[in-house]
Design a protein around this motif. Structure first.
Motif, short mmCIF file in Angstrom:
data_model
loop_
_atom_site.label_atom_id
_atom_site.label_comp_id
_atom_site.label_asym_id
_atom_site.label_seq_id
_atom_site.Cartn_x
_atom_site.Cartn_y
_atom_site.Cartn_z
N UNK A 72 0.63 -1.18 -0.06
CA UNK A 72 -0.19 -0.07 0.01
C UNK A 72 0.98 1.25 -0.06
N UNK A 73 2.27 1.03 0.17
CA UNK A 73 3.27 2.36 0.22
C UNK A 73 2.98 2.92 1.69
N UNK A 74 2.52 2.14 2.64
CA UNK A 74 2.36 2.62 4.13
C UNK A 74 3.62 1.70 4.81
N UNK A 75 4.54 1.11 4.43
CA UNK A 75 5.50 0.45 4.91
C UNK A 75 6.26 1.24 6.22
N UNK A 76 6.60 2.34 6.19
CA UNK A 76 7.30 3.16 7.23
C UNK A 76 6.47 3.29 8.24
N UNK A 77 5.20 3.75 8.35
CA UNK A 77 4.59 4.06 9.41
C UNK A 77 4.04 2.78 9.95
N UNK A 78 3.69 1.72 9.22
CA UNK A 78 3.39 0.45 9.67
C UNK A 78 4.52 -0.50 10.41
N UNK A 79 5.89 -0.19 9.73
CA UNK A 79 6.79 -0.59 10.45
C UNK A 79 7.15 -0.03 11.81
N UNK A 80 6.96 1.31 11.82
CA UNK A 80 7.39 1.83 13.16
C UNK A 80 6.26 1.59 14.31
N UNK A 81 5.03 1.57 13.78
CA UNK A 81 3.93 1.02 14.80
C UNK A 81 4.39 -0.33 15.26
N UNK A 82 4.44 -1.35 14.05
CA UNK A 82 4.63 -2.63 14.66
C UNK A 82 6.03 -2.84 15.44
N UNK A 83 7.02 -2.24 15.35
CA UNK A 83 8.40 -2.05 16.22
C UNK A 83 8.11 -1.64 17.31
N UNK A 84 7.30 -0.50 17.37
CA UNK A 84 7.00 0.30 18.81
C UNK A 84 5.89 -0.56 19.95
N UNK A 85 5.13 -1.18 19.19
CA UNK A 85 4.26 -2.17 19.88
C UNK A 85 4.93 -3.40 20.42
N UNK A 89 5.29 -4.29 24.38
CA UNK A 89 4.91 -5.67 24.91
C UNK A 89 6.07 -6.43 25.36
N UNK A 90 7.40 -6.02 25.11
CA UNK A 90 8.56 -6.71 25.42
C UNK A 90 8.78 -7.98 24.62
N UNK A 91 8.09 -7.96 23.30
CA UNK A 91 8.56 -9.20 22.55
C UNK A 91 9.62 -8.94 21.68
N UNK A 92 10.46 -9.93 21.68
CA UNK A 92 11.63 -9.73 20.88
C UNK A 92 11.36 -10.89 19.86
N UNK A 93 11.03 -10.35 18.76
CA UNK A 93 10.78 -11.14 17.59
C UNK A 93 11.65 -10.84 16.33
N UNK A 94 11.84 -11.86 15.56
CA UNK A 94 12.63 -11.35 14.38
C UNK A 94 11.43 -10.84 13.11
#
Length: 137
Positions: A72-85, A89-94
């Motif tokens: 969709x072209x929203x990869x930057x805000x979605x990436x930031x939101x995912x990594x922040x969340x 939550x203290x989840x260390x996932x690849x």
């Protein structure tokens, strides 16, 4: 059982997700097939998920890897939101993200904590190798 996997070896568990209003999932399904062929346990969220739903599913299913497909072209805000969340939550996932991603944005995504970025047309074997190399047994 995959010929490269021993009977006592834990399968890598991968969640493939399609966030937002993005309705193009052919690439995600091709990657899912390649990961399953490589002996991984793969869950697919289907279309139109929120980042919160993706993280909740990853946590509930105890996955090793989140792969997010974004056209969709929203990869930057979605990436930031995912990594922040994930951090909250203290989840260390690849985390790897694929899709319609310009080369100029790859380093920005990696600076957010995304481990791998695979633009459209990425080699499936490299994606499989990346995941196997990013998960500690």
């Amino acid at each position: 059982m995959n010929k490269n996997e021993s009977s006592n070896e834990k399968k890598i568990k991968v969640l493939i997700a399609k966030p937002g209003l993005d309705g193009h999932d052919r690439g995600a399904k091709v990657v899912i097939h390649a990961l399953k062929e490589a002996g991984m346990d793969v869950l697919y969220t289907g279309l139109h998920n929120t980042v919160e739903e993706i993280v909740d599913t990853a946590e509930k299913e105890n996955v090793d890897v989140i792969g997010m497909s974004v056209y969709s072209g929203a990869h930057l805000p979605l990436s930031k939101k995912l990594m922040d969340l994930l951090a909250k939550k203290g989840l260390r996932l690849s985390v790897l993200i694929g899709g319609n991603i310009p080369k100029r944005d790859i380093e920005t995504m990696k600076s957010l904590g995304v481990k791998g970025v695979f633009p459209t047309g990425a080699n499936l074997k490299k994606i499989v190798e990346f995941i196997k190399g990013s998960v500690t047994p």
